[in-house]
Design an enzyme around this catalytic site. Structure first.
Site, PDB file in Angstrom:
ATOM      1  N   ARG A  51       0.757  -1.421   0.023  1.00 36.77           N
ATOM      2  CA  ARG A  51      -0.039   0.035   0.033  1.00 36.77           C
ATOM      3  C   ARG A  51       0.909   1.242  -0.024  1.00 36.77           C
ATOM      4  O   ARG A  51       2.102   1.334   0.071  1.00 36.77           O
ATOM      5  CB  ARG A  51      -0.930  -0.127   1.077  1.00 36.77           C
ATOM      6  N   GLY A  52       0.300   2.322  -0.196  1.00 38.24           N
ATOM      7  CA  GLY A  52       0.954   3.734  -0.245  1.00 38.24           C
ATOM      8  C   GLY A  52       1.259   3.945  -1.769  1.00 38.24           C
ATOM      9  O   GLY A  52       1.487   3.203  -2.574  1.00 38.24           O
ATOM     10  N   ARG A  91      -7.612  -0.266  -6.987  1.00 38.81           N
ATOM     11  CA  ARG A  91      -7.668   1.156  -6.102  1.00 38.81           C
ATOM     12  C   ARG A  91      -8.091   2.125  -6.596  1.00 38.81           C
ATOM     13  O   ARG A  91      -7.122   2.573  -7.400  1.00 38.81           O
ATOM     14  CB  ARG A  91      -6.526   0.940  -4.895  1.00 38.81           C
ATOM     15  N   ASP A 236      -2.001  11.092  -2.001  1.00 39.16           N
ATOM     16  CA  ASP A 236      -2.347  10.126  -3.166  1.00 39.16           C
ATOM     17  C   ASP A 236      -2.691  10.594  -4.524  1.00 39.16           C
ATOM     18  O   ASP A 236      -2.433   9.972  -5.414  1.00 39.16           O
ATOM     19  CB  ASP A 236      -3.512   9.212  -2.591  1.00 39.16           C
TER      20      ASP A 236
HETATM   21  O1  MRU Z   1      -4.210   3.336   1.919  1.00 44.33           O
HETATM   22  P1  MRU Z   1      -2.942   3.720   1.774  1.00 44.33           P
HETATM   23  O2  MRU Z   1      -2.041   2.988   2.965  1.00 44.33           O
HETATM   24  O3  MRU Z   1      -2.372   2.865   0.908  1.00 44.33           O
HETATM   25  O4  MRU Z   1      -2.852   5.201   1.832  1.00 44.33           O
HETATM   26  C1  MRU Z   1      -1.899   5.865   1.128  1.00 44.33           C
HETATM   27  C2  MRU Z   1      -1.015   6.305   2.201  1.00 44.33           C
HETATM   28  O5  MRU Z   1      -0.022   5.704   2.663  1.00 44.33           O
HETATM   29  C3  MRU Z   1      -1.302   7.821   2.618  1.00 44.33           C
HETATM   30  O6  MRU Z   1      -2.587   8.334   2.027  1.00 44.33           O
HETATM   31  C4  MRU Z   1       0.080   8.685   2.115  1.00 44.33           C
HETATM   32  O7  MRU Z   1      -0.021   9.563   3.134  1.00 44.33           O
HETATM   33  C5  MRU Z   1       0.067   9.215   0.765  1.00 44.33           C
HETATM   34  S1  MRU Z   1       0.829   7.994  -0.336  1.00 44.33           S
HETATM   35  C6  MRU Z   1       2.414   7.773   0.156  1.00 44.33           C
END
Ligand code: MRU
Length: 350
Positions: A51-52, A91, A236
């Site tokens: 994720r991220g 996603r 994101d």
């Molecule tokens: O739902 P996730 O864990 O994939 O969310 C993304 C993130 O980790 C955050 O929103 C983050 O702050 C930005 S993306 C590196």
């Protein structure tokens, strides 16, 4: 970054196999997952094994490369286009996912049919390498903003686990720390999946950065008490007008920061900017399973990974994974090209 003295990336491609750090197990154990084809890779994105924004982008790029390697020689294009559709549906919010899929698809379709797999693999590796380089550049640019003794609030996990290496919001912290600056990081726990408590805390501990996890609703208290000097979060997707989508709870931190006169920075590579979204209202916000809110997941006292229900059996939950922070709350955006005003990403600032 290093784990027990060994350098790791979050995700990489080895021949036809996508290999990645199994993020739901962190901080309790460190394991690598192997994914044999693009469908398994897509499932790992959907289930948040990875994720991220930057990490799922790189993973989707590798998924496209896997599809090109798997594709039947007689009709590779239809197979790869189907893979792009499957990966796109994993996603909806992170722009990097679509950026990577589109880039690998365009490169693969532009070349001769017999070289489609070779081209897709090269493009996916280039995306991953660029992600790591951009993270390091964000770190160098952002470290200039961090003064010695700074106390920083961050939300969710926008460290190296959220990218291929280095990260976005945590990268300036790593660079500043390596420059010898004294720092303290407040890591919001970030319910419901607790990426702050589990992943950011693990990363900061690994880099020797002094830190504390705080409950999500404690940030306002520390801001008002004068214990937080700046906020750095990731993103994101950034709309053309500078509105920023990030993990749920970011918006309220931004409003609190403004109210308390604390600078609020967003760190993100330029691949996060989506000029097809005029404002934050155009960014699709993912709604995830209610179970993520109704249950907690962790290790019990016997050392077994387990989940525990919090709410009454008959209670339902709502679970938006992201929110939008209007550009007016963002002091500046830290990119690999330097620090820019939110309005400079596209049309006029609100
Ligand atoms: O739902 P996730 O864990 O994939 O969310 C993304 C993130 O980790 C955050 O929103 C983050 O702050 C930005 S993306 C590196």
């Amino acid at each position: 970054m290093n784990v027990r003295g060994e350098h790791y990336r979050t995700v990489w491609l080895e021949r036809r196999t996508v290999r990645m750090i199994n993020q739901p197990l962190i901080p309790h154990s460190f394991e690598i997952v192997d994914l044999k084809d693009y469908r398994e890779t897509a499932e790992a994105i959907r289930n948040m094994v990875v994720r991220g924004a930057g990490a799922i982008g790189a993973t989707a790029g590798f998924g496209m490369a896997q599809a090109a390697l798997q594709a039947p020689a007689e009709d590779p294009v239809a197979f790869i286009e189907k893979a792009a559709e499957v990966l796109r549906a994993t996603r909806p919010t992170a722009q990097d996912l679509f950026y990577a899929i589109d880039r690998v698809l365009a490169a693969a379709l532009a070349g001769p049919r017999e070289r489609i797999a070779e081209i897709a693999v090269a493009e996916a590796n280039a995306i991953a390498d660029e992600g790591a380089e951009r993270g390091e550049a964000i770190g160098k640019a952002g470290a200039e903003l961090i003064k010695d003794g700074c106390r920083i609030l961050t939300h969710c996990n926008a460290g190296w686990l959220a990218f291929v290496d280095w990260g976005s919001a945590l990268s300036p912290i790593y660079v500043a720390r390596r420059q010898g600056k004294r720092l303290f990081v407040f890591a919001d726990e970030t319910r419901p999946r607790c990426q702050g408590a589990r992943l950011t805390a693990w990363e900061l501990a690994g880099e020797g950065v002094p830190h504390a996890v705080i409950a999500d609703n404690a940030a306002g208290h520390y801001m008002r008490a004068g214990e937080i000097d700046m906020v750095i979060v990731g993103s994101d997707r950034i709309a053309a007008n500078g509105d920023v989508a990030n993990k749920i709870g970011t918006y309220e931190k931004a409003v609190l920061a403004k109210e308390n006169g604390i600078p609020f920075y967003v760190a993100a590579p330029t691949s996060t900017i989506d000029m097809n979204c005029p404002t934050g209202d155009d960014i699709p916000i993912e709604e995830r399973s209610e179970d993520e809110v109704l249950y907690m997941f962790g290790k019990d006292d016997e050392g077994k990974m387990t989940r525990a229900r919090i709410a009454p059996a008959e209670t339902h939950a709502r679970n938006p994974a992201f929110d939008v922070t209007p550009a007016k709350y963002v002091t500046a955006i830290i990119t690999e090209n330097g620090i820019v005003e939110p309005g400079e990403t596209g049309t006029e600032r609100e």
